[in-house]
Write an enzyme that holds these catalytic residues in place. Sequence first.
Site, PDB file in Angstrom:
ATOM      1  N   ARG A  16      84.893  70.299  26.233  1.00 62.92           N
ATOM      2  CA  ARG A  16      86.023  71.243  26.287  1.00 62.92           C
ATOM      3  C   ARG A  16      85.840  72.003  27.590  1.00 62.92           C
ATOM      4  NH1 ARG A  16      89.165  74.784  21.886  1.00 62.92           N
ATOM      5  NH2 ARG A  16      89.746  72.646  21.431  1.00 62.92           N
ATOM      6  N   HIS A  31      94.963  67.263  25.583  1.00 60.53           N
ATOM      7  CA  HIS A  31      94.243  67.529  24.335  1.00 60.53           C
ATOM      8  C   HIS A  31      94.427  66.288  23.440  1.00 60.53           C
ATOM      9  CE1 HIS A  31      92.098  69.582  21.360  1.00 60.53           C
ATOM     10  NE2 HIS A  31      92.885  70.598  21.090  1.00 60.53           N
ATOM     11  N   GLN A  65      93.689  66.280  19.632  1.00 60.00           N
ATOM     12  CA  GLN A  65      94.741  66.963  18.883  1.00 60.00           C
ATOM     13  C   GLN A  65      95.900  66.005  18.620  1.00 60.00           C
ATOM     14  OE1 GLN A  65      94.650  70.250  17.663  1.00 60.00           O
ATOM     15  NE2 GLN A  65      96.393  69.445  16.555  1.00 60.00           N
ATOM     16  N   ASP A  80     103.157  75.540  20.089  1.00 60.65           N
ATOM     17  CA  ASP A  80     101.784  75.950  20.417  1.00 60.65           C
ATOM     18  C   ASP A  80     101.867  77.309  21.110  1.00 60.65           C
ATOM     19  OD1 ASP A  80      99.037  75.987  20.916  1.00 60.65           O
ATOM     20  OD2 ASP A  80      99.156  74.672  22.670  1.00 60.65           O
ATOM     21  N   CYS A 123      99.170  73.349  16.508  1.00 60.51           N
ATOM     22  CA  CYS A 123      97.782  72.863  16.590  1.00 60.51           C
ATOM     23  C   CYS A 123      96.767  73.939  16.196  1.00 60.51           C
ATOM     24  CB  CYS A 123      97.494  72.347  17.998  1.00 60.51           C
ATOM     25  SG  CYS A 123      97.602  73.634  19.240  1.00 60.51           S
ATOM     26  N   ARG A 169      92.120  66.932  11.825  1.00 62.73           N
ATOM     27  CA  ARG A 169      91.201  66.878  12.968  1.00 62.73           C
ATOM     28  C   ARG A 169      89.868  66.248  12.540  1.00 62.73           C
ATOM     29  NH1 ARG A 169      91.814  69.907  17.523  1.00 62.73           N
ATOM     30  NH2 ARG A 169      90.132  68.508  18.157  1.00 62.73           N
TER      31      ARG A 169
HETATM   32  N1   CP Z   1      93.509  72.971  17.819  1.00 65.73           N
HETATM   33  C1   CP Z   1      92.312  73.198  18.368  1.00 65.73           C
HETATM   34  O1   CP Z   1      91.860  72.465  19.259  1.00 65.73           O
HETATM   35  O2   CP Z   1      91.655  74.279  17.873  1.00 65.73           O
HETATM   36  P1   CP Z   1      90.309  74.912  18.423  1.00 65.73           P
HETATM   37  O3   CP Z   1      90.643  75.580  19.730  1.00 65.73           O
HETATM   38  O4   CP Z   1      89.907  75.900  17.379  1.00 65.73           O
HETATM   39  O5   CP Z   1      89.292  73.828  18.623  1.00 65.73           O
HETATM   40  N1  NVA Z   2      97.164  75.074  24.449  1.00 70.25           N
HETATM   41  C1  NVA Z   2      96.080  75.756  23.785  1.00 70.25           C
HETATM   42  C2  NVA Z   2      95.506  74.888  22.733  1.00 70.25           C
HETATM   43  C3  NVA Z   2      94.381  75.473  21.943  1.00 70.25           C
HETATM   44  C4  NVA Z   2      93.848  74.542  20.930  1.00 70.25           C
HETATM   45  C5  NVA Z   2      95.020  76.124  24.811  1.00 70.25           C
HETATM   46  O1  NVA Z   2      94.723  75.320  25.713  1.00 70.25           O
HETATM   47  O2  NVA Z   2      94.489  77.232  24.735  1.00 70.25           O
END
Ligand code: CP
Ligand code: NVA
Length: 302
Positions: free
Chosen positions: A102, A129, A132, A221, A261, A289
Site C-alpha cells: 500500500r 486499487h 478492491q 468512494d 469500498c 475482501r
Molecule cells: N477499502 C479499503 O481498501 O479499506 P482499507 O483502507 O481499510 O484497507
Molecule cells: N480512494 C480511497 C480508497 C480507500 C480505501 C483512498 O485512496 O484513500
Amino acid sequence: MMNKHFRTVNDITIDDFNKIINRAIEFKSGKDKEKRPLIGKSVGLFFEKPSTRTRVSFEVAIYQLGANSINLNSKEMQIGRGETLADTAIVLSRYLDCIIFRVRSHRTIETFAKYSSISIVNGLSDLHHPCQALADMMTIKENKKSFDDIKVVYIGDGNNVANSLIEASICGSMELVIACPEEFSPDKDVISQVKEKYGKTIEIISDPYEAVSQADVVYTDVWVSMGQEADMERKQLLLKNYQLNSDLLRAAKKDAIVMHCLPAYRGQEITDDVIDGPQSRVFDQAENRLHTAKSLLEFLLQ
Ligand code: CP
Ligand code: NVA
C-alpha cells in the site's frame, strides 16, 4: 515460470479475473475451509498508509491458507534510512514469496516489481486499487448474477477505486458510467486502454441524476483520498452535488444496490440513511475482501 503480479487489474486476463471471483464465491460458501494450500509460503505486507480492510483481510487470508505473514513497516526497515528500493526488492525476494503493497506512489510498486523475483500485489496506490475491484465485482456478481446487461454507475471522485473498476468492467458487457466533475475524471490512460484493448467505452458525465437513471449498481468512494488532504477544500466544494443520498438513489432502478469500498465519510459522499439502508451492500462488499484475498493469493502462489 514467470512470477504472477497483481499491480493493476490489467496484469491478469479476463478469464483469470473471473476464475478468481468464482473461487472467492466458493471460499465464501465454506468450500475448502480446511485446506492449507500455501503451507511454507511467506507473504510480506508493506504499508505506507493506514488500512483496516486490506491489511486485516490479507492477514486472515494468509493465515487461513496456511502461509506466514510478515509486517514490513518501511520506517522500521533500512529503507527508512535510505537503502534503495532496488536493493530491498532483491533481498526480500530471497526470503518471501509475495509482497502486498500500500503505497503513496504507484512507482514504488513498479520499481519493486522490476527488481524483485516474487509476486507483487497492489493493496492500493495513488492510481489503482485492484484488490478492491475483485471484491467489487464479486459483490456485483452475488447480487446481479452476471456482469452482462447491467448498468453500474460510479459517482464522485475519479480516483484509484474508479480506475480499477474501469479496468474490471471489461469482464462482461456491463455498462459503466462515471458521474464526476471534469476535473476529477478517472485516469485518461486507463480509459483509453480499455477502449483500445477491449473496445469498451466508459461514459463520463457530469450530471449525477442523468447518470443513475436505470442504474442497477450505484457506487461511491471518498472525495478526498489518502494523500490528497491538501486539496480537501476544493474537492469538497466541487464534489458537493455528487453526494449519494436518498434523493439521488431514488433516480436509479428500484432494486439498485449501493456500494462503497469504505472507509466512508458519512454525511459527505454518502448519507447515513443510504449506507445503512436496505439497498446497501457495503458490508458484504467489505467481507468479500477476505474471500477475494484468499482466491487471489491461491492464484498467484499455488
Ligand atoms: N477499502 C479499503 O481498501 O479499506 P482499507 O483502507 O481499510 O484497507
Ligand atoms: N480512494 C480511497 C480508497 C480507500 C480505501 C483512498 O485512496 O484513500
